[in-house]
Enzyme design. Sequence first.
Site, PDB file in Angstrom:
ATOM      1  N   TYR A 148       0.831  -1.337  -0.038  1.00 45.95           N
ATOM      2  CA  TYR A 148       0.003  -0.138  -0.128  1.00 45.95           C
ATOM      3  C   TYR A 148       0.800   1.428  -0.032  1.00 45.95           C
ATOM      4  O   TYR A 148       0.550   2.246  -0.679  1.00 45.95           O
ATOM      5  CB  TYR A 148      -0.910   0.173   1.326  1.00 45.95           C
ATOM      6  CG  TYR A 148      -1.969   1.295   1.142  1.00 45.95           C
ATOM      7  CD1 TYR A 148      -3.217   1.169   0.510  1.00 45.95           C
ATOM      8  CD2 TYR A 148      -1.726   2.397   1.791  1.00 45.95           C
ATOM      9  CE1 TYR A 148      -4.049   2.157   0.202  1.00 45.95           C
ATOM     10  CE2 TYR A 148      -2.504   3.365   1.611  1.00 45.95           C
ATOM     11  CZ  TYR A 148      -3.884   3.032   0.673  1.00 45.95           C
ATOM     12  OH  TYR A 148      -4.748   4.380   0.597  1.00 45.95           O
ATOM     13  N   PHE A 163      -7.406  21.763 -24.599  1.00 44.85           N
ATOM     14  CA  PHE A 163      -7.696  20.361 -24.678  1.00 44.85           C
ATOM     15  C   PHE A 163      -8.731  20.066 -23.723  1.00 44.85           C
ATOM     16  O   PHE A 163      -9.167  20.834 -22.688  1.00 44.85           O
ATOM     17  CB  PHE A 163      -6.554  19.357 -24.103  1.00 44.85           C
ATOM     18  CG  PHE A 163      -6.749  17.989 -24.512  1.00 44.85           C
ATOM     19  CD1 PHE A 163      -6.895  17.506 -25.822  1.00 44.85           C
ATOM     20  CD2 PHE A 163      -7.356  17.128 -23.382  1.00 44.85           C
ATOM     21  CE1 PHE A 163      -7.370  16.193 -25.861  1.00 44.85           C
ATOM     22  CE2 PHE A 163      -7.716  16.023 -23.776  1.00 44.85           C
ATOM     23  CZ  PHE A 163      -7.773  15.297 -25.003  1.00 44.85           C
ATOM     24  N   THR A 164      -9.799  19.178 -24.054  1.00 43.47           N
ATOM     25  CA  THR A 164     -10.984  18.916 -23.304  1.00 43.47           C
ATOM     26  C   THR A 164     -11.086  18.805 -21.971  1.00 43.47           C
ATOM     27  O   THR A 164     -11.762  19.381 -21.386  1.00 43.47           O
ATOM     28  CB  THR A 164     -11.863  17.775 -24.123  1.00 43.47           C
ATOM     29  OG1 THR A 164     -10.857  16.705 -24.114  1.00 43.47           O
ATOM     30  CG2 THR A 164     -11.997  17.767 -25.592  1.00 43.47           C
ATOM     31  N   ASP A 194       1.805  20.440 -20.425  1.00 40.91           N
ATOM     32  CA  ASP A 194       0.882  19.336 -20.804  1.00 40.91           C
ATOM     33  C   ASP A 194       1.780  18.319 -21.692  1.00 40.91           C
ATOM     34  O   ASP A 194       2.143  18.716 -22.601  1.00 40.91           O
ATOM     35  CB  ASP A 194      -0.230  19.428 -21.401  1.00 40.91           C
ATOM     36  CG  ASP A 194      -0.954  18.061 -21.628  1.00 40.91           C
ATOM     37  OD1 ASP A 194      -0.457  17.163 -21.725  1.00 40.91           O
ATOM     38  OD2 ASP A 194      -2.316  18.311 -21.901  1.00 40.91           O
ATOM     39  N   LYS A 232      -0.016   7.883 -23.466  1.00 44.12           N
ATOM     40  CA  LYS A 232       0.230   8.000 -24.740  1.00 44.12           C
ATOM     41  C   LYS A 232       1.867   7.797 -24.823  1.00 44.12           C
ATOM     42  O   LYS A 232       2.333   6.659 -24.930  1.00 44.12           O
ATOM     43  CB  LYS A 232      -0.008   9.351 -25.141  1.00 44.12           C
ATOM     44  CG  LYS A 232      -1.469   9.786 -25.509  1.00 44.12           C
ATOM     45  CD  LYS A 232      -2.313   9.954 -24.128  1.00 44.12           C
ATOM     46  CE  LYS A 232      -3.632  10.916 -24.440  1.00 44.12           C
ATOM     47  NZ  LYS A 232      -4.467  10.529 -23.180  1.00 44.12           N
ATOM     48  N   ARG A 265     -12.914  15.208 -33.802  1.00 44.84           N
ATOM     49  CA  ARG A 265     -12.494  16.433 -33.067  1.00 44.84           C
ATOM     50  C   ARG A 265     -12.832  17.794 -33.629  1.00 44.84           C
ATOM     51  O   ARG A 265     -12.286  18.292 -34.415  1.00 44.84           O
ATOM     52  CB  ARG A 265     -10.761  16.202 -32.960  1.00 44.84           C
ATOM     53  CG  ARG A 265     -10.446  15.139 -32.476  1.00 44.84           C
ATOM     54  CD  ARG A 265     -10.012  15.186 -30.916  1.00 44.84           C
ATOM     55  NE  ARG A 265     -11.246  15.125 -30.192  1.00 44.84           N
ATOM     56  CZ  ARG A 265     -11.123  14.688 -28.854  1.00 44.84           C
ATOM     57  NH1 ARG A 265      -9.884  14.503 -28.285  1.00 44.84           N
ATOM     58  NH2 ARG A 265     -12.218  14.788 -28.023  1.00 44.84           N
ATOM     59  N   PHE A 291     -18.765  14.707 -26.186  1.00 44.64           N
ATOM     60  CA  PHE A 291     -18.315  13.641 -27.134  1.00 44.64           C
ATOM     61  C   PHE A 291     -18.308  12.358 -26.804  1.00 44.64           C
ATOM     62  O   PHE A 291     -18.355  11.493 -27.425  1.00 44.64           O
ATOM     63  CB  PHE A 291     -16.961  14.212 -27.694  1.00 44.64           C
ATOM     64  CG  PHE A 291     -15.925  14.210 -26.720  1.00 44.64           C
ATOM     65  CD1 PHE A 291     -15.583  15.687 -25.999  1.00 44.64           C
ATOM     66  CD2 PHE A 291     -15.060  13.277 -26.530  1.00 44.64           C
ATOM     67  CE1 PHE A 291     -14.541  15.553 -25.090  1.00 44.64           C
ATOM     68  CE2 PHE A 291     -13.936  13.317 -25.568  1.00 44.64           C
ATOM     69  CZ  PHE A 291     -13.975  14.361 -24.895  1.00 44.64           C
TER      70      PHE A 291
END
Length: 461
Positions: A76, A128-129, A219, A262, A386, A452
Site C-alpha cells: 500500500y 484540450f477537452t 502538458d 500516450k 475532433r 463527445f
Amino acid sequence: MKHNIYKSWAEPYKMKMVELLKMTNPVQRKKAMQEAGYNTFLLKSEDVYIDLLTDSGTSAMSDRQWAGMMMGDEAYAGSRNFYHLEETVKDIYGYKYLIPTHQGRGAENILSKILVKKGDIIPGNMYFTTTRLHQELAGGKFEDIIIDEAHDPDNEHPFKGNVDLNKLERLVKKYGAKKIPYISIATSVNMAGGQPISMKNLKELRSYTNKHGIRIIHDMTRVAENAYFIRQREKGYERCSIKEIVKEICKLTDGATMSAKKDALVNIGGFLAVNDREVFEEARNLVVVYEGLHTYGGLAGRDMEAMAIGIHESVSNDHIRARVGQVIYLGEKMMEFGIPIVKPIGGHGIFVDAKKFLPHIPQEEFPAQTLAAEIYLDSGVRTMERGVVSAGRKATGENYYPKLELVRFTIPRRVYTQAHMDVIAESAARVYERHEQIKGLKMIYEPKYLRFFQARFERLK
Ligand code: PM9
C-alpha cells in the site's frame, strides 16, 4: 528538393505475440453503429477491426515492460516501483517532485484545484477537452493564445503549436499577471493535429513569463513526439538526441501534467510533476483525497514499473522515428488519394478536414461526427470526432464552433502494420468517392460534461 529514395523506416522491434482481430460485414457494422447512436465512443471494441479511436492507453508494451509488471511491489505504501518511477521522471524529464495519478486528468484536477482561483485566466496553446474542463471547474477561464496558423488546416507552418506572444501580452495587459496562475503549454498540440511547439518559441515564452512572474505548466502527454519534430525541423537540434531535447523542453517549464497512456507506452497511468516545493506539498495532500496514497496515486505497483520502463523506451531515437514515420506514411498515402488532411502531418495521427471532405454538411449537422461514422460503416475502422461535438459549450450555454472540424485517425504505438495503414487509407478514399451522398446528423442526447464521449445522434433524412 532532392528526392531521398532511402527514406524508409522500419520498426525497431519484432512481434512475439499477436491479438486476433474480428472482421465484420456491412450488415453487422450498420447495426453496431445504430446501436452506438452514431458515436464511435459507444461502439463495442469487439465490433471494431482497426481501432484508431485514440492513441491513449492503446500502445503495445514491450517484453521488458511486461517483465516489469511481474516485478510489481503491491505494498500500500512505499512501493519500490514508485521510487523507480520517481527516479525516472527526475532523470528523463528533470522535474523535482512527482505525484502519480491514475491518468492525465487526475493530475489536471489536482493542479487546477491548487493553482486556479475563481476569475483567473489560463492562456494556452489551444484547448484540450479535459484540461480546459478542470480549469473551468476550478473557476478559471481558458484563453487561446496559439498562433493563427494553427487554426488553418492547410497552413504548413512547421511549428503550429507555437504561442503568439502578442496575444499573451494583450491578456496580461487586460487582466494583469496576477490573474494568470500559469500558461498552459502542450507539446504536440492534440486538437491542432499533433502540431509541435518550437524550442525557440518556448524560450521566448520563458523569458516573457520570467519577467511577469508567471508559471508555465507543461502538458507533456506527447513530449517525445514534439522533440522529434524539433530535431527534424529546428536549426541547431539536428544532432541532439530525443532524450536531450525532451529534457531541454521540460527545463523551460515549471511543472507538468502527464497522461502516460500516450508517449510513455502504458495502458494506464499519469502524473503531476513540479519543481515548486509548496505546490508539491499541497498536491501530495490532495492526491490522497482523489487518487490514492502519494506513493501510488491510483495505480498498482506494476503499472508504475511499466511506466518507468516505458518512459525510457519513449525517448529512444529509433522508437520515435518509426512511430512518427508510420503516421507520416499513412498521411502521405491519404494525400495521394486526394483526401484533405491537416498539414503538416502531426505526430500521433492523421486529422482529416471534415469541412472540406463533406462541404455540403454545415457545422450544426456535425460533419466530423458524420464522417467518423461513415468510415466505420465502410471498413470497421474506428476514428474520433475532433470538432464541434468535442468543443462543447461555453459557460453561457452557447456552442463553441471551432474552426477545425476534424476526424482523427489516431495511431496506437507499436500496434498496427504498414499493411493496416494501406487498408485505412483505402477506406477513407472509398468514402471520399461517395461523399456527396452522405447526410449529416442530429444530436438527440447530450451529456453535460465532455459530451463527445457519450452523446447520441440520429441520421438526418
Ligand atoms: N487524450 C485522446 O484520445 C484521451 C481521451 S479523449 C479526451 O487524445 C492531452 C493532450 C490529452 C489527453 C487525453 C489528456 C487527458 C490530457 N492532455 O485521458 O486523462 O491528449 O489520461 O489524459 C485522449 P487522460
